[in-house]
Motif scaffolding. Structure first.
Motif, short mmCIF file in Angstrom:
data_model
loop_
_atom_site.label_atom_id
_atom_site.label_comp_id
_atom_site.label_asym_id
_atom_site.label_seq_id
_atom_site.Cartn_x
_atom_site.Cartn_y
_atom_site.Cartn_z
N GLU A 1 0.86 -1.18 0.00
CA GLU A 1 0.00 0.00 0.00
C GLU A 1 0.90 1.22 0.00
OE1 GLU A 1 -2.59 1.75 3.45
OE2 GLU A 1 -3.76 0.18 2.49
N GLN A 2 0.48 2.25 -0.73
CA GLN A 2 1.28 3.47 -0.80
C GLN A 2 1.12 4.26 0.50
OE1 GLN A 2 3.20 3.95 -3.44
NE2 GLN A 2 4.17 5.70 -2.48
N LEU A 3 2.22 4.52 1.18
CA LEU A 3 2.19 5.24 2.45
C LEU A 3 2.78 6.64 2.27
CD1 LEU A 3 3.40 2.45 4.91
CD2 LEU A 3 1.07 3.10 4.35
N PRO A 4 2.24 7.62 2.99
CA PRO A 4 2.73 9.01 2.84
C PRO A 4 3.95 9.29 3.71
CG PRO A 4 0.85 8.99 4.32
CD PRO A 4 1.06 7.56 3.89
N ILE A 5 4.97 8.46 3.59
CA ILE A 5 6.16 8.64 4.46
C ILE A 5 7.42 8.81 3.63
CG2 ILE A 5 5.16 7.34 6.38
CD1 ILE A 5 6.77 4.92 5.48
N TYR A 6 7.25 9.16 2.35
CA TYR A 6 8.43 9.31 1.49
C TYR A 6 8.46 10.67 0.81
CZ TYR A 6 8.45 4.24 2.05
OH TYR A 6 8.46 2.97 2.58
N GLU A 7 7.68 11.63 1.31
CA GLU A 7 7.64 12.94 0.67
C GLU A 7 8.94 13.71 0.97
OE1 GLU A 7 5.10 11.69 2.24
OE2 GLU A 7 3.53 11.59 0.70
N GLN A 8 9.01 14.86 0.31
CA GLN A 8 10.21 15.69 0.44
C GLN A 8 10.41 16.16 1.87
OE1 GLN A 8 11.60 15.81 -2.44
NE2 GLN A 8 13.15 17.40 -2.49
N ASP A 9 9.29 16.46 2.57
CA ASP A 9 9.45 16.96 3.93
C ASP A 9 9.98 15.88 4.87
OD1 ASP A 9 7.25 15.42 3.69
OD2 ASP A 9 5.83 16.82 4.59
N ARG B 1 -13.31 15.16 7.69
CA ARG B 1 -12.30 16.21 7.50
C ARG B 1 -11.65 16.07 6.13
NH1 ARG B 1 -8.46 17.36 12.71
NH2 ARG B 1 -10.05 17.66 14.30
N ASN B 2 -11.36 17.19 5.51
CA ASN B 2 -10.64 17.21 4.24
C ASN B 2 -9.21 17.69 4.51
OD1 ASN B 2 -12.87 16.38 2.72
ND2 ASN B 2 -13.64 18.49 2.65
N ASP B 3 -8.47 16.86 5.23
CA ASP B 3 -7.11 17.25 5.61
C ASP B 3 -6.15 16.97 4.46
OD1 ASP B 3 -7.86 18.05 8.13
OD2 ASP B 3 -7.68 16.04 8.96
N PRO B 4 -5.06 17.73 4.38
CA PRO B 4 -4.04 17.43 3.36
C PRO B 4 -3.40 16.07 3.62
CG PRO B 4 -3.27 19.12 4.90
CD PRO B 4 -4.72 18.90 5.19
N PRO B 5 -2.90 15.42 2.57
CA PRO B 5 -2.39 14.06 2.75
C PRO B 5 -1.04 13.98 3.46
CG PRO B 5 -2.08 14.78 0.49
CD PRO B 5 -2.88 15.85 1.16
N GLN B 6 -0.23 15.05 3.44
CA GLN B 6 1.10 14.95 4.01
C GLN B 6 1.05 14.82 5.53
OE1 GLN B 6 0.09 17.55 2.22
NE2 GLN B 6 0.52 19.49 3.25
N LEU B 7 2.00 14.08 6.05
CA LEU B 7 2.07 13.83 7.49
C LEU B 7 2.81 14.95 8.20
CD1 LEU B 7 1.78 11.94 9.97
CD2 LEU B 7 3.94 10.90 9.28
N LEU B 8 3.93 15.36 7.65
CA LEU B 8 4.80 16.31 8.33
C LEU B 8 4.52 17.73 7.84
CD1 LEU B 8 8.19 14.38 8.23
CD2 LEU B 8 6.40 14.29 9.95
N LEU B 9 4.89 18.69 8.67
CA LEU B 9 4.81 20.09 8.29
C LEU B 9 6.06 20.48 7.50
CD1 LEU B 9 3.54 21.74 11.60
CD2 LEU B 9 2.20 21.12 9.60
N ASP B 10 5.89 21.36 6.56
CA ASP B 10 7.02 21.86 5.78
C ASP B 10 7.72 22.93 6.60
OD1 ASP B 10 8.83 22.59 3.92
OD2 ASP B 10 7.41 23.56 2.55
N PHE B 11 8.79 22.52 7.30
CA PHE B 11 9.45 23.50 8.16
C PHE B 11 10.25 24.52 7.36
CE2 PHE B 11 12.64 20.23 7.53
CZ PHE B 11 13.82 20.93 7.43
N LYS B 12 10.41 24.27 6.05
CA LYS B 12 11.09 25.25 5.21
C LYS B 12 10.11 26.25 4.58
CE LYS B 12 15.21 22.62 4.03
NZ LYS B 12 16.13 22.22 2.95
N HIS B 13 8.82 26.07 4.87
CA HIS B 13 7.83 27.01 4.32
C HIS B 13 8.07 28.40 4.91
CE1 HIS B 13 4.05 28.81 3.17
NE2 HIS B 13 3.82 29.10 4.43
N MET B 14 8.00 29.39 4.03
CA MET B 14 8.23 30.76 4.47
C MET B 14 7.01 31.60 4.12
SD MET B 14 11.56 33.15 3.73
CE MET B 14 12.62 31.96 4.52
N PHE B 15 6.48 32.28 5.13
CA PHE B 15 5.32 33.14 4.90
C PHE B 15 5.75 34.35 4.06
CE2 PHE B 15 4.33 31.07 8.99
CZ PHE B 15 3.13 30.48 8.63
N PRO B 16 4.86 34.82 3.20
CA PRO B 16 5.19 36.04 2.44
C PRO B 16 5.33 37.23 3.37
CG PRO B 16 2.91 35.41 2.09
CD PRO B 16 3.54 34.28 2.84
#
Length: 1825
Positions: free
Chosen positions: A114-122, A1781-1796
């Motif tokens: 089964e495809q698991l969401p544990i291989y994303e970039q974050d 709930r319509n939550d996003p699929p990613q597990l982790l937060l993007d700690f490199k995300h930068m607010f405008p």
């Protein structure tokens, strides 16, 4: 510890089970030495007696405590054995859905299917830089460990991935390579991972096949080396292959297939380019149909073939080479279908020359048909004397054909691998590499042949290497801790390897048997029995003489010797090879050209090897012409090379497990899992670990965990190490069970469980003591409470009794009183009754007597009354009768008297005296009438006299007129005819006039009728429109009624969504700026590298500090203010690119709306044109009728005069423009010359005179126009008056006045009537035209409203068909569209206004510039010349001379200014001055350049400033203070350029003094945009620096640091938390360290004058990063998911919130960034049992996604045995509650995300003239103006 101490009641154990392999049970009776059985209770409550072998004394395995179940590392288990490992993996896999588990240095990976969401970039970024044991097990953790060790030790690494077919080896290897590609960051922007993945379809097509266990099984091993440079960036890759299963080309078992490429080619045989291959379906070929079904469910071979061809093209394989590859594959299929015809004797056979498949085979490979036909059935024997050609039997021919097919395929396979390596090769020197080995795991089937033997032999070698590596690591650990190494005994499988590869081993005997001419498999098996019967790793089966058993490290495997010799020989005859070498196709010939020299490289198991290690033994040439080496020998050599490579690297191990054979997601089959665990060496790792000291504790952790077992006097000591030693020596009597190292304590297996048991017993005893005390206290409290209650009850009871007695006494006394009173009352009432009776009797008696008297009196009184009335009535009757009789008598008498008087009057009337009296009045009247007649006769006479005089005067006048007429007739006798004609014409005109009047009446009537009809139609249309509007309002009200409740909420959500979209758009824009700065930085780095590498002159770019403004300001952005019309939009879209245009939704809507408007405008213009044509035709007719009038001549004359004046006006304008150009040209020359000054004055005078003349001409034109208009108006009013007068006369007296009208008057009246008719007709046509236009406009409006109504009806119908949620969403979409259109309209209006404003500003600036040029030229004139000028100019110049706030510098001093003020400036230098002093100084310099109107100086200064700031930031790219300093100064400079730009929007807070400091000549909007971009870059660099400082502290300070001492417990750990890449020093941080760092950031930014809004945004970003890093770490670490960590985390977050409040940063939004972390802490602390708890969790954790909540619950680990684990049912309940709930699929937060970032305008209150330049800046060359 004895068995009796361990196997006690309530202890749980594992017993064997045929279905589940191992089953849990609980001891219900203590075990004693000598017991023959163990009394157990199974999990289903059944009793069971487990027999014990007294001789072997084999007791069942003990089960680990629950606190250890689900550990990340299997070696952390106290009891290390097979059931514990199996149970731990099962719990992690099924309950927690964790597919990765450590086992020492091995990563066990279970395929989840089964495809698991544990291989994303974050996730990659989360594991990057982390130590291996800090996070949950993951393939990325292994890859990160390899990468860090390569970078630190500068040693090559290897990741060995092994496992069964279908266990996920290839996927694991792919994810490891993805990690390297992401972390390694290819320096050349060449994605090596993408290239390797592009080769995957090719390698799967030629190397993968369907097996019974896997539909896409890799039938070869591969070793991929990823190369890195000195900076550890990926530069290239290389792939080597091992052990290709060639036998599959010619044979497939049941339900299996050949390699995919054969079926793909057959599925695409119908393509035109493959017609010549002669292929049909796969069922028609022998090599592809042996397995039965040729298709795979869910796989499209034709589609896969297209992917394969595309991959060939991507890797640079030419089309001709691809065609040849497919020809060779097709030829192999045709070779398998050859019909071999045997002869009668059986020793010879042949192939028909007409065989279709033979012809195709030869044609496809380009070889001679006859030779191939001959040598397929014959072989050549060479002796010392001569050469023989020998026939071969049918079986020999079949074997030779199969060997040829396998050899061709193997050579093609090697050729393709070579070309893939060429595509992945790089010319850059490789510094180090990481190898990824993807190879078979240990295999055992029902029938095991040569391939399984080679695979298991390779796994034996790998296991030996693994054992030695583990041994080495253990030895290093033990030596580091100072523990005797002799205590450890490890297993070595060298005897098994010797059995296979040693001299006279299995492979040697096999090669020897292959050399024997008549060697057979049976003879070889017999030799094995004879030679190795005594070996402990070799056995002979009882029931077979052709099989043998090898005892491998994993299991016993029985091999069938049949086919070993043939597969080992792999005989290919040289004659057939020579035919192939002579192929006309070069590629086919090249496949076999290097056969002799490259024998080792053409092995089965080796691809293109580029390793520098080679075998030391020379290559021995064989005597015959067959292949020089056997397959076994080749495989052994390639395996030795692989082992040498692996031994030269640091290995890392990944073992892939297939949980079930049905490929079902998250289904665990214990039998299959145990089989693979045994085969892959995991259990061997466990056994090795158990042989030593698997459990390791640091002294600190051991002290914290087991301090409850220590004595109070021991705790008083300061030496924790000594305390631990004392405790262990007291608790564990056997000194061999533990060892004390330098930093750790080492325990044998089971000791930690024993200590946990003692700790639990201690806690249990303490619990009992606490319970006893608490229960006693509770009972005493209860007793005291009962005693107090009894006393209270007694008191209240006694009081009640006393009160009741008192009540009784009171009642008795009251009764007596009542009796007394009652008796008295009774007697009183009796007396009163008698008395009352007496009184009553008396009263009645007296009354009776009185009534009698009364009745008597009353009767007498009534009689009197009756008598009175009777007597009265009688008297009245008698009176009426008398009166009547009297009246009758009077009447008769009076009548008689009247008759007598009448008779007397009649007699008197007949007498004369009476008539005389009557005539006296008539005579008076007659006299009066006579007098009146006389007066009238007199008046008549006077009137007759007047009439006679008038008649005489009239006659004389008539005579006079007759004379004049005679004279006129005599003088004009010739005009008689003309008079007649005029009279006739007058008559004719009169008739025409009458006719015109009639027509006019008809026209007026028709006009009135038509007007009435139109009014009626308009009223109908208005009614219809009102009905439509009413219906529309009803529909809108109905829609509003349906969604009224939800509309407000949806509007709020829509606003929030629009804000989010705005934030996303701003973020996207700032990311583009960030990407631009990154690319610019990258360009600078590459340029530096090129200059270093080349060291030679060549084409080089200008350095960044010499670039123009364009390089800094040309960002690919579209500004809406620059888009004026559709052409500009299209042009900008073409320039920027369709991708950017597609991203700009506003621009797209704008274009779409513009197209609609243009279409409507086109329709309007078309209809307008048609109307104009009709009007022009009508106007032409009217003009032809009115051309002859004299009025048009006057108008023509006036228009000519006006045109002449306008032409003269244009000439004057042209002259004025020429004069202005001359002024501008001369002003640019030498301004100091007197001649030019005189010329300028002369030109100025000419300009003034021209202006005056122009004004005069303008006035003349205006006067003429007004006169023309007045004349026209007067003429029209005069005509109207004449027409009205004529109409009146005509209507009143036209028929009877012909003789009184003069001819000229009639002609003039006729002309007036004609003009009036024309005017009326024109007015009527105008009104009709206007009316038609109004009607048409109303029609268009009605049509538009109908269309809108239809659209709304359709939308309404669609909305009614949708669900309520969809209805609301559709309504919102409609409303958004409407608001967007309105917004676009307003934007267009705003843009037009801005354009006009800009144009006016530019014109104003041009005029100002010219005037200032003139004033600047005057400034150079001496003071004597200046006295002749006006006093006004002198005063203005004196004012500018005294003005402060400008700094002057020479152009050559600009580099010095930039160096002193920017490049070499330290923030400490200006720390004591005004904040942002460099920005103010730069603005004052810019303002002076603006004042002297030097645009080049402004351009140069701003460009140098921007480049200087960039240079400083690049140099100090890790200095927070410097970056913050220049961020503050850049923002301040940007604010100054806005504040003093002259724009009213930025000047609202300026003082009058500050308004004088505004720029005068230049609009620096573009530079403001460049500075804004630069500010964004600096802000991003500032955030990057701050995050780099904070990030290493976060996990340690927020999650691990114990701010509340003694709260968190320590769990037992294995040695996985010891990573070889860990730093030796202590890198732990406390929360105070983070707060100190935040204080430093805050103080630096505030001291340097950074805007408070930016400071708030900085801390919002930093707190988001703190939240993201801490939460990501929490989600990936099992050891921190506990109640105590939640309490600790909540306390730490409260400290951070308190810091925010202390710094007054509550409004920054930073506290909201911590909300997910706060909810995670609360989730760890909440109860997790019932459905109510689930609902509470779902309502509380709104900032966490469903995956995050479930992940935390899965990771939740009790610190001690008193806590309970989260059940699977509770987690399922949570998932059920969170389904909506319509939550996003990613597990982790993007700690490199930068607010405008936003830079709000913040004007300064400082005036420029108040700024002082400190001497420390060395700016003496700056002069105040």
């Amino acid at each position: 510890m004895s068995a009796a101490q361990l196997y006690t009641k309530y202890t749980r154990v594992w017993i064997p089970d045929p279905d589940e392999v191992w089953r849990s049970a609980e001891i219900i009776k203590d075990y004693k030495e000598g017991d023959k059985s163990l009394h157990l209770k199974l999990e289903d409550e059944t009793l069971y007696e487990y027999p014990i072998d007294l001789q072997g004394n084999e007791l069942p395995f003990l089960r680990n405590p629950d606190i250890l179940v689900g550990e990340n590392d299997l070696t952390a288990l106290s009891y290390l054995h097979e059931p514990a490992v199996l149970h731990n993996l099962k719990v992690r896999f099924l309950e927690s859905n964790h597919i990765y588990t450590y086992c020492g240095i091995v990563l066990v990976a279970i395929n989840p299917y089964e495809q698991l969401p544990i291989y994303e970039q974050d996730v990659i970024y989360a594991y990057s830089g982390q130590n291996m044991g800090d996070m949950d097990p993951h393939i990325f953790a292994v890859a990160e460990e390899a990468y860090k060790q390569m970078a630190r030790d500068e040693k090559n690494q290897s990741i060995i991935v092994s496992g069964e077919s279908g266990a996920g080896k290839t996927v694991s290897a792919k994810y490891a390579m993805r990690f390297f590609a992401t972390v390694g960051g290819s320096a050349s922007e060449t994605n090596i991972e993408a290239k390797v993945l592009a080769s995957s379809p090719i390698m799967e097509a030629i190397g993968n096949a369907k097996t019974t266990r896997n539909d896409n099984s890799s039938r070869f091993g591969k070793y991929i080396q990823i190369g890195f440079d000195k900076r550890y960036h990926i530069i290239g890759a290389n792939m080597r292959t091992y052990l290709l299963e060639k036998s599959r080309v010619v044979f497939q078992a049941e339900d299996e297939r050949n390699y995919h490429i054969f079926y793909q080619l057959c599925a695409s045989a119908s393509l035109p380019e493959f017609k010549e291959l002669g292929l049909t379906c796969a069922e028609d070929f022998f090599y592809t149909s042996q397995g039965g079904d040729t298709s795979i469910e869910g796989v499209d071979d034709a589609d896969d073939f297209e992917k394969t061809r595309h991959a060939f093209t991507l890797l640079g394989v030419k089309e001709s080479h691809q065609t040849t590859i497919f020809r060779i594959i097709a030829a192999i299929l045709h070779l398998g279908n050859l019909e071999i015809q045997g002869e009668r004797d059986g020793d010879a056979c042949s192939v028909s020359s007409e065989d279709e498949h033979l012809n195709n085979f030869c044609g496809l490979l380009g070889v001679e048909h006859s030779q191939m036909q001959h040598w397929l059935c014959h072989r050549k024997l060479i002796t010392t004397a001569e050469t023989y050609v020998k026939n071969m039997s049918v079986q020999q021919v079949v074997n030779a054909r199969n060997a040829l097919a396998k050899h061709i395929y193997a050579q093609l396979f090697n050729w393709i691998v070579q070309h893939i390596n060429k595509a992945l090769h790089t010319t850059v020197k490789q510094h180090s590499f990481i190898g990824v080995l993807d190879i078979y795991g240990f295999e055992t089937f029902e029938v095991n042949s040569f391939e399984q033997f080679c695979i298991n032999y390779a796994n034996e070698k790998l296991q030996q290497q693994f054992n030695s590596h583990v041994f080495k690591l253990e030895q290093e650990e033990y030596m580091k801790e100072g523990i005797p190494w002799t205590l450890i005994d490890f297993y070595d499988n060298q005897p098994c390897i010797d059995l296979i590869e040693a001299k006279l081993g299995i492979l040697d005997l096999l090669d020897e048997e292959c050399k024997v001419p008549k060697g057979t498999d049976q003879n070889w098996a017999q030799k094995l029995y004879d030679r190795h019967a005594s070996s402990q790793h070799f056995q002979k089966p009882r029931m077979s003489n052709t099989s043998f058993i090898v005892l491998h490290f994993a299991d016993k495997v029985e091999y069938q010797s049949e086919g070993f010799l043939e597969k080992n020989r792999d005989t290919v005859y040289e004659e057939q090879i020579n035919i192939l070498k002579a192929s006309k196709y070069q590629m086919v010939a090249d496949l076999f050209q290097d056969e002799k020299d490259a024998a080792p490289t053409t092995s089965v198991g080796k691809g293109t090897s580029k390793i520098s290690v080679r075998s030391a033994r020379p290559v021995i040439k064989a005597a015959n012409k067959e292949h020089k080496k056997t397959v076994g020998h080749q495989f052994r050599n390639s395996l030795h090379l692989l082992m040498e490579t692996l031994n030269a690297t640091t290995p890392h191990y990944v073992r892939c497990i297939k949980p079930n054979d049905e490929k079902l997601p998250f289904k665990f089959d214990p039998k299959r899992a145990v089989q693979q665990l045994r085969a892959c060496g995991v259990l061997e790792t466990i056994r090795i670990s158990a042989a030593g000291f698997p459990s390791r504790w640091s002294y600190h952790d051991f002290f914290n965990r087991y301090r409850v077992l220590m004595k109070k006097r021991d705790l008083s000591k300061n030496d924790k190490k000594q305390i631990c030693q004392t405790l262990l020596e007291d608790l564990i009597k056997d000194p061999d069970k533990f060892q004390f190292g330098r930093t750790k304590i080492f325990f044998r297996a089971g000791q930690v469980a024993y200590l946990e048991k003692l700790r639990a017993d201690k806690f249990r005893a303490a619990t009992i003591m606490i319970q006893k005390t608490v229960r006693g206290w509770l009972q005493r409290v209860k007793y005291k409470r009962l005693r107090r209650a009894a006393i209270v009850v007694q008191r209240y009871t006694r009081g009640h009794l006393a009160r009741r007695l008192a009540e009784h006494l009171r009642r008795t006394r009251a009764a007596i009183v009542f009796q007394k009173q009652y008796r008295m009352l009774r007697i009183l009432r009796a007396f009163q009754r008698v008395r009352n009776a007496t009184v009553t009797i008396q009263a009645f008696a007296r009354g009776m007597f009185v009534r009698r008297i009364y009745r008597k009196i009353l009767a007498e009184h009534k009689a009197i009354i009756l008598q009175k009335y009777a007597r009265g009535w009688l008297a009245r009757t008698r009176f009426r009768r008398v009166r009547g009789a009297t009246i009758v008598l009077q009447c008769y008498y009076r009548r008689m008297k009247a008759r007598q008087e009448l008779k007397a009057l009649k007699i008197e009337a007949r007498s004369a005296q009476h008539l005389k009296k009557l005539n006296i009045g008539m005579e008076n009247k007659v006299v009066q009438l006579q007098r009146k007649i006389d007066e009238q006769n007199k008046e008549y006479k006077l009137l007759n006299e007047q009439l006679s005089t008038l008649a005489s005067a009239h006659s004389s006048e008539v005579e006079k007129l007759k004379k004049e007429l005679v004279q006129y007739q005599q003088g004009h006798r010739g005009d008689g005819n003309q008079l007649v004609s005029l009279q006739e014409e007058m008559e004719h005109l009169r008739l025409e006039l009458e006719k015109a009047l009639g027509e006019r009446k008809v026209v007026e009537d028709s006009y009135v009728k038509e007007k009435d009809l139109l009014r009626k139609r308009i009223s109908d249309l208005e009614e219809e429109n009102a009905l439509l509007k009413q219906e529309k309002e009803e529909l809108n009200s109905r829609i509003l009624c349906q969604s009224q409740d939800e509309f407000a909420r949806n509007t709020v959500e829509e606003n929030i969504q629009m804000k989010k979209e705005l934030e996303e758009e701003r973020s996207r824009y700032q990311n583009l700026v960030k990407e631009y700065s990154r690319l610019e930085q990258r360009y600078d780095n590459l340029r530096d590298e090129m200059t270093i590498i080349k060291q030679a002159p060549g084409h080089r770019r200008n350095p960044s500090n010499q670039s123009s403004l364009e390089s800094d300001s040309n960002y690919p952005s579209i500004s809406t203010s620059e888009i004026g019309d559709t052409e500009d939009v299209i042009q900008q879209v073409e320039e920027v690119g369709m991708e950017k245009a597609a991203m700009d939704m506003t621009l797209f809507l704008k274009l779409q709306k513009r197209v609609r408007e243009l279409e409507q405008e086109r329709k309007k213009l078309q209809t307008h044109l048609e109307k104009k044509e009709q009007e022009s035709k009508k106007s032409q007719v009217i003009e032809t009728k009115t051309e002859a009038t004299s009025d048009h001549e006057d108008f023509a004359y006036n228009s000519l005069k006006r045109q002449e004046l306008e032409s003269e006006n244009k000439k004057l304008k042209n002259e004025l423009n020429e004069l202005r150009k001359a002024i501008a040209d001369r002003a640019t020359q030498n301004n100091s010359s007197n001649d030019i000054q005189d010329g300028y004055n002369l030109l100025l005078n000419q300009l003034k005179s021209a202006n005056e003349e122009l004004e005069v001409r303008k006035e003349e034109v205006l006067i003429l126009r007004t006169q023309i208009m007045k004349a026209a108006q007067q003429k029209e009013t005069g005509k109207n008056m004449v027409i009205e007068r004529e109409n009146i006369t005509t209507d009143a007296s036209w028929p009877n006045s012909n003789k009184h009208i003069d001819q000229e008057d009639a002609i003039e009246a006729y002309q007036g009537m004609c003009e009036t008719n024309r005017l009326l007709e024109a007015q009527l046509q105008d009104q009709r035209r206007e009316h038609e236009e109004e009607v048409e406009a109303l029609k268009n409006e009605v049509d538009a409203m109908k269309e809108e109504l239809e659209k709304q009806q359709q939308a309404f119908l669609q909305t009614l068909q949708l669900s309520p949620e969809a209805q609301v969403e559709f309504g919102l979409q409609q409303e958004i569209t409407r608001l967007t259109n309105e917004n676009l309209d307003l934007k267009e209006v705003l843009e037009k206004l801005e354009k006009n404003e800009k144009k006016l500003k530019k014109q104003l600036k041009i005029y100002m510039k010219k005037v200032q040029d003139f004033e600047a030229s005057q400034a150079t004139v001496p003071a004597e010349r200046r006295q002749h000028e006006r006093n006004m100019q002198v005063a203005v110049q004196r004012k500018e001379k005294d003005f402060q706030g400008m700094l002057e510098y020479y152009k050559e001093d600009e580099p010095l200014l930039i160096r002193n003020l920017i490049t070499d400036l330290k923030p400490q230098t200006v720390s004591a001055t005004v904040p942002c002093l460099p920005a103010y100084i730069l603005y004052m310099c810019i303002r002076h350049a603006d004042y002297i109107n030097d645009d080049q100086k402004v351009h140069s200064l701003l460009t140098s400033t921007i480049n200087g700031i960039k240079k400083v930031l690049k140099k100090h790219n890790d200095d927070f203070q410097m970056t913050s300093f220049w961020l503050a100064n850049t923002c301040r400079l940007l604010h100054c350029l806005k504040q003093y730009s002259g724009d009213a929007g930025f000047m609202t807070q300026n003082t009058p003094k500050q308004n004088e400091h505004c720029l005068k000549n230049f609009d620096l909007t573009e530079y403001r945009q460049v500075l804004s971009h630069l500010s964004i870059q600096i802000y991003q660099q500032l955030i990057k620096i701050a995050e780099g400082i904070l990030q290493p502290m976060i996990v340690s300070a927020v999650l691990e640091n114990e701010s509340i001492q003694g709260l968190s417990g320590v769990k037992p750990m294995g040695y996985r938390n010891r990573s070889s890449s860990m730093a030796d020093g202590d890198s732990s941080y406390s929360l105070d360290a983070i707060i100190r760092q935040l204080n430093m950031f805050h103080s630096v930014m505030c001291d340097q004058g950074l805007d408070p809004e930016i400071v708030q945004q900085v801390f919002k970003q930093l707190f988001y990063m703190i939240n993201a890093v801490a939460l990501n770490n929490l989600l990936l670490r099992k050891d921190v998911c506990s109640w105590s960590t939640g309490m600790q985390l909540r306390f730490n977050i409260s400290q951070l919130e308190e810091w925010l409040r202390g710094k007054n940063l509550q409004q920054s939004g930073a506290a909201q960034m911590l909300e997910p972390l706060i909810q995670a802490a609360q989730l760890l602390q909440l109860k997790k049992k019932t459905s109510e708890d689930a609902e509470a969790i779902c309502s509380l954790c709104t900032s966490l996604t469903t995956q995050q909540i479930v992940k935390i619950l899965n990771l939740y680990t009790p610190v001690n045995e008193f806590e309970e684990r989260v059940t699977v049912a509770f987690i399922r309940d949570i998932q059920t509650h969170l389904q909506e709930r319509n939550d996003p699929p990613q597990l982790l937060l993007d700690f490199k995300h930068m607010f405008p970032v936003l830079f709000p305008f913040n004007p300064s209150s400082i005036t420029m003239d108040s700024i002082h330049l400190p001497a420390s800046l060395h700016l003496e060359f700056l002069n105040k103006v």
